[in-house]
Design an enzyme around this catalytic site. Structure first.
Site, PDB file in Angstrom:
ATOM      1  N   LEU A  45      75.302 144.130   7.802  1.00  0.00           N
ATOM      2  CA  LEU A  45      74.935 145.424   7.221  1.00  0.00           C
ATOM      3  C   LEU A  45      73.507 145.826   7.603  1.00  0.00           C
ATOM      4  O   LEU A  45      73.243 146.988   7.937  1.00  0.00           O
ATOM      5  CB  LEU A  45      75.073 145.343   5.697  1.00  0.00           C
ATOM      6  CG  LEU A  45      74.817 146.620   4.917  1.00  0.00           C
ATOM      7  CD1 LEU A  45      75.770 147.729   5.345  1.00  0.00           C
ATOM      8  CD2 LEU A  45      74.941 146.366   3.425  1.00  0.00           C
ATOM      9  N   ASP A  94      61.466 134.340   6.332  1.00  0.00           N
ATOM     10  CA  ASP A  94      62.212 133.915   5.145  1.00  0.00           C
ATOM     11  C   ASP A  94      61.659 134.735   3.976  1.00  0.00           C
ATOM     12  O   ASP A  94      60.484 134.611   3.619  1.00  0.00           O
ATOM     13  CB  ASP A  94      61.983 132.410   4.923  1.00  0.00           C
ATOM     14  CG  ASP A  94      62.697 131.896   3.676  1.00  0.00           C
ATOM     15  OD1 ASP A  94      63.182 132.720   2.865  1.00  0.00           O
ATOM     16  OD2 ASP A  94      62.757 130.665   3.519  1.00  0.00           O
ATOM     17  N   LYS A 158      58.049 144.225  -3.941  1.00  0.00           N
ATOM     18  CA  LYS A 158      56.650 144.122  -4.389  1.00  0.00           C
ATOM     19  C   LYS A 158      55.675 144.441  -3.261  1.00  0.00           C
ATOM     20  O   LYS A 158      54.740 145.236  -3.430  1.00  0.00           O
ATOM     21  CB  LYS A 158      56.398 142.697  -4.920  1.00  0.00           C
ATOM     22  CG  LYS A 158      54.941 142.359  -5.190  1.00  0.00           C
ATOM     23  CD  LYS A 158      54.782 140.904  -5.640  1.00  0.00           C
ATOM     24  CE  LYS A 158      53.331 140.460  -5.553  1.00  0.00           C
ATOM     25  NZ  LYS A 158      53.136 139.039  -5.912  1.00  0.00           N
ATOM     26  N   TYR A 193      76.312 134.326  -7.209  1.00  0.00           N
ATOM     27  CA  TYR A 193      76.102 135.569  -6.456  1.00  0.00           C
ATOM     28  C   TYR A 193      76.184 136.779  -7.380  1.00  0.00           C
ATOM     29  O   TYR A 193      75.319 137.662  -7.354  1.00  0.00           O
ATOM     30  CB  TYR A 193      77.163 135.657  -5.360  1.00  0.00           C
ATOM     31  CG  TYR A 193      77.101 136.916  -4.520  1.00  0.00           C
ATOM     32  CD1 TYR A 193      76.261 136.990  -3.408  1.00  0.00           C
ATOM     33  CD2 TYR A 193      77.900 138.022  -4.802  1.00  0.00           C
ATOM     34  CE1 TYR A 193      76.209 138.139  -2.621  1.00  0.00           C
ATOM     35  CE2 TYR A 193      77.858 139.164  -4.023  1.00  0.00           C
ATOM     36  CZ  TYR A 193      77.015 139.224  -2.927  1.00  0.00           C
ATOM     37  OH  TYR A 193      76.975 140.368  -2.157  1.00  0.00           O
ATOM     38  N   LYS A 197      73.301 139.648  -8.242  1.00  0.00           N
ATOM     39  CA  LYS A 197      73.405 141.072  -7.939  1.00  0.00           C
ATOM     40  C   LYS A 197      73.216 141.929  -9.212  1.00  0.00           C
ATOM     41  O   LYS A 197      72.672 143.030  -9.150  1.00  0.00           O
ATOM     42  CB  LYS A 197      74.731 141.371  -7.242  1.00  0.00           C
ATOM     43  CG  LYS A 197      74.821 140.749  -5.839  1.00  0.00           C
ATOM     44  CD  LYS A 197      73.702 141.267  -4.925  1.00  0.00           C
ATOM     45  CE  LYS A 197      73.797 140.717  -3.523  1.00  0.00           C
ATOM     46  NZ  LYS A 197      72.782 141.270  -2.603  1.00  0.00           N
ATOM     47  N   ILE A 226      82.918 144.544   2.369  1.00  0.00           N
ATOM     48  CA  ILE A 226      82.651 144.982   3.743  1.00  0.00           C
ATOM     49  C   ILE A 226      83.046 143.828   4.662  1.00  0.00           C
ATOM     50  O   ILE A 226      82.734 142.674   4.362  1.00  0.00           O
ATOM     51  CB  ILE A 226      81.149 145.250   3.999  1.00  0.00           C
ATOM     52  CG1 ILE A 226      80.466 145.894   2.791  1.00  0.00           C
ATOM     53  CG2 ILE A 226      80.947 146.075   5.247  1.00  0.00           C
ATOM     54  CD1 ILE A 226      78.934 145.899   2.912  1.00  0.00           C
ATOM     55  N   THR A 228      82.062 141.623   7.157  1.00  0.00           N
ATOM     56  CA  THR A 228      80.886 141.104   7.879  1.00  0.00           C
ATOM     57  C   THR A 228      81.038 139.588   7.932  1.00  0.00           C
ATOM     58  O   THR A 228      82.005 139.031   7.385  1.00  0.00           O
ATOM     59  CB  THR A 228      79.563 141.430   7.147  1.00  0.00           C
ATOM     60  OG1 THR A 228      79.595 140.754   5.879  1.00  0.00           O
ATOM     61  CG2 THR A 228      79.361 142.912   6.924  1.00  0.00           C
TER      62      THR A 228
END
Ligand code: NAD
Length: 290
Positions: A45, A94, A158, A193, A197, A226, A228
C-alpha cells in the site's frame, strides 16, 4: 436563527483565509510544492500511495525497514518523478527507532526546503500483522505488534508535527489504521493487530485534539481487505479465509492498493481541510453488513 449564526465570528478573516471556498476542484486534490513522507513506502500500500502523491504533484520521501523498495514499483515511481521533475527518495528506517527517525525527518525537512517544496505531512503506513490464537499469544509478539503499529505510528506523527510546528506549516497527517480497529475479523486470530489498529484510531482523535490549534490535521484511513504481501501471508497459511472474506465483500471483490490512492490524496490535500480527528473507512462495504 441560532445565536451561533447571528454572532459574528471574532477571527472570521483568518477563518475565511483558511477555507477552500475559492479553491478550484483540481487544487483541492493537488499536492504541488509539498513534500510528503511515507512510512512503509517500500512495498504494498505504501509504495502505491507514493505513486499517488507524485501523480498529485507532490515530492515523496519513502521510508521502510526493507533494505530496498520493491524493484518494479520503484522503477515506475522513478519514471513518474523524472517526467514531472519531482523529488523521490528512499531511506531504510525502522519506525520504532526514534533517534534514527528524528535524523531522517530532519534530513527530509532540509531537502524539502532546498527543493522549495516544504515538508507538508506524512502517511504512516508501516505495519505488521501476525495470526496467533489469543490464548497462545506470546507476550513478546503481542508487544512487538504494538511497538511497530502503535509506537512507530506515534513517532512518525510526532516528528511530522514537530517539523510542521517549527516551520509554521498547516500540514496533514494520515495514519493508516484498518477496519480491524472497529470490528473483529471472522476467522482471523489477530487480537494483537486489531488492538493496535483500534489504538491508532484513538491516537488520531487525541492528536487532532492537540494539534488543531496549529492548523495540523490528523485523520485515519481504514482499509478493508487488500491483496498485498500482508494478506498473501494470511491466505497462504489459511486459504479458507478467502471464502469468508468474499462473503462480506459487497462489491464482490477484495481491495487493491489502487483503491486507496484517491482517499489518501483527499485526506492529505486541501479538499479535506475541514476534516480532522476522523476515520475514513474504505472497505468495499465489508463493515456495512453483518
Ligand atoms: P505490507 O507488509 O506489504 O507493507 C507494510 C510495510 O511496512 C512493509 O514494506 C514493511 O517492510 C514495512 N514495515 C514493517 N515494519 C516496519 C518498521 N518497523 N519500520 C519501517 N517499516 C516497516 O502490507 P500492506 O498491506 O501494504 O500494509 C500497509 C498498511 O496497511 C499497514 O499498516 C497495514 O496494517 C494496513 N492495512 C492493510 C490491510 C490489508 O488487507 N493488506 C488492511 C487494512 C490495513
Amino acid at each position: 436563527m441560532s445565536p451561533a449564526l447571528t454572532t459574528p465570528v471574532v477571527n472570521d478573516v483568518a477563518l475565511a483565509a483558511a477555507t477552500p471556498a475559492s479553491v478550484s476542484h483540481s487544487a483541492l486534490f493537488s499536492l504541488a510544492n509539498k513534500t510528503v513522507a511515507i512510512t512503509g513506502g517500500g512495498r504494498g500500500l505504501g509504495i502505491t500511495l507514493a505513486g499517488a502523491v507524485l501523480e498529485a504533484g507532490g515530492h515523496v520521501a519513502c521510508l521502510d525497514i526493507l533494505p530496498e523498495p520493491a524493484a518494479a514499483e520503484w522503477t515506475a515511481l522513478q519514471k513518474i518523478a523524472k517526467a514531472s521533475g519531482l523529488g523521490l527518495s528512499y531511506r531504510r528506517l525502522d519506525v520504532t527507532d526514534e533517534e534514527a527517525l528524528t535524523q531522517v525527518f530532519d534530513e527530509i525537512d532540509a531537502e524539502a526546503a532546498a527543493l522549495g517544496a516544504p515538508f507538508y505531512g506524512c502517511i504512516a503506513c508501516a505495519g505488521i500483522q501476525q495470526k496467533v490464537p489469543a490464548i497462545d499469544y506470546p507476550q513478546a509478539d503481542f508487544e512487538r505488534i504494538q511497538r511497530v503499529n502503535v509506537t512507530g505510528t506515534f513517532l512518525t506523527a510526532k516528528h511530522t508535527a514537530r517539523i510542521l510546528v517549527k516551520n509554521g506549516v498547516q500540514g496533514s497527517i494520515v495514519l493508516i489504521a484498518s477496519m480491524s480497529g472497529q470490528i473483529a475479523n471472522r476467522g482471523l486470530t489477530c487480537t494483537a493487530y486489531n488492538t493496535s489498529k483500534a489504538a491508532v484510531q484513538q491516537m488520531c482523535r487525541s492528536l487532532a485534539q492537540e494539534w488543531g490549534q496549529h492548523g495540523i490535521r490528523v485523520n485515519t484511513l481504514s482499509p478493508g481487505y487488500i491483496r498485498t504481501a500482508m494478506t498473501d501471508d494470511l491466505l497462504a497459511a489459511a486459504p479458507e479465509l478467502e471464502k469468508i472474506w468474499m462473503a462480506g465483500a459487497l462489491l464482490n471483490r477484495l481491495g487493491a492498493p489502487d483503491d486507496f490512492k484517491a482517499p489518501a490524496i483527499f485526506l492529505l490535500g486541501a479538499g479535506s481541510s475541514f476534516m480532522t480527528g476522523a476515520d475514513l473507512r474504505v472497505d468495499g462495504g465489508h463493515c456495512a453488513s453483518a
